[in-house]
Design a protein around this motif. Structure first.
Motif: not given
Length: 239
Positions: A157, A161, A164, A177-178, A180-184
Motif C-alpha cells: 500500500l 501511495c 500516486m 489522497l495519500v 485518504l488511502t492510508l485511512d483504509g
C-alpha cells in the motif's frame, strides 16, 4: 592506530557520505543517467574518490537506496520512542511515502533488478521490514489498525501511495489522497468486508419483491427467475 590514520579514515567516511547525498539529489533531479562526474562535482570531490568508494553505478545505486532505508528505519525508531503506537505507525507510513516519492527512480531500478548481489541492501531491507512489522503490531494491539492487515500489505500500500504522490503535480492534493488511502487501514474502514465493498442499490424482483443480485455487466436484472418473468409477461398480455 596513529592520529594520521584515524584522520584519513574520518575523511574517507565524510567523503562517502557526501557522495551518497549528492548522488541521491542528482538522481532525483536528473534521473539515473546522471554522470558520475556530475555527482563528484556536487559532492565537492574528485571522480577518483567516487570510484574508490563505488566502483560502478550499480554499486552507487545500491548504497543510495540502502542509505534511504536506513534513514527510514531511524525515523521509525524515533517515532516509536516518542509517540503513541497508532500515531507512530501512521507517521512512519507518511515518512515512507513523502521521502520515497523524491527517490522514485532509485527505488524502481533497485527493486526491479534482482540480479544484483547487494548484501548491504539486503540487510537494510530486512531491518526496514522489522521496524515496519513492529510498528504495525503495536498499532494493532492498541486498536488503531485493522487486525487483518499484514506487513506485506502495508508495504504494498505504501508503494502504491509513493507512485500516486509522485504522479501528482499538486503535492498537497496528492498528500490528501495519500492520507485518504492510508485511512483504509483503520478499524472503521470496512470496504473489503463482504458485499459492502460496493454501494449497490437495493434491487428487487418486479413481480414478487425478492432481493436480486446485481450483475456488473449485461442487461439489468428485473425478475428473480423464470416463474416471475412468465407471470409478468402474462399480466402484460392480459392488460
Amino acid at each position: 592506530m596513529t592520529t594520521a590514520m584515524a584522520g584519513d579514515r574520518a575523511d574517507a567516511r565524510r567523503n562517502r557520505a557526501k557522495v551518497l547525498a549528492a548522488a541521491a539529489d542528482a538522481m532525483a533531479e536528473q534521473g539515473l543517467d546522471v554522470p558520475l562526474g556530475e555527482i563528484a562535482r556536487r559532492a565537492g570531490v574528485g571522480a577518483g574518490t567516487v570510484y574508490r568508494h563505488f566502483p560502478s553505478k550499480q554499486a552507487l545505486l545500491e548504497a543510495v537506496f540502502a542509505r534511504h532505508l536506513e534513514d527510514l528505519v531511524a525515523s521509525g525508531e524515533r517515532l516509536a520512542a516518542r509517540c503513541a503506537p497508532t500515531e507512530a505507525f501512521f507517521g512512519f507510513l507518511l515518512d515512507i511515502v513523502e521521502l520515497s516519492s523524491r527517490r522514485g527512480h532509485i527505488c524502481d531500478v533497485v527493486v526491479a533488478d534482482t540480479s544484483w548481489p547487494r548484501p548491504g541492501l539486503t540487510a537494510a531491507r530486512l531491518r526496514f521490514r522489522q521496524v515496519l512489522a513492529a510498528l504495525l503490531q503495536a498499532a494493532q494491539r492498541a486498536g488503531g489498525v485493522r487486525a487483518d492487515v499484514a506487513p506485506e500489505d502495508v508495504a504494498a500500500l505504501a508503494a502504491g501511495c509513493v507512485s500516486m504522490l509522485g504522479a501528482r503535480r499538486d503535492r498537497p492534493a496528492g498528500l490528501k489522497l495519500v492520507r485518504l488511502t492510508l485511512d483504509g487501514l483503520r478499524p472503521s474502514a470496512s470496504v473489503t468486508e463482504g458485499r459492502s465493498f460496493r454501494d449497490s442499490p437495493d434491487v428487487r424482483c418486479e413481480e414478487c419483491g425478492s432481493a436480486l443480485t446485481v450483475r456488473p455487466t449485461g442487461r439489468p436484472v428485473r425478475y428473480c427467475g423464470a416463474t416471475c418473468r412468465q407471470r409478468a409477461h402474462r399480466r402484460r398480455l392480459a392488460g
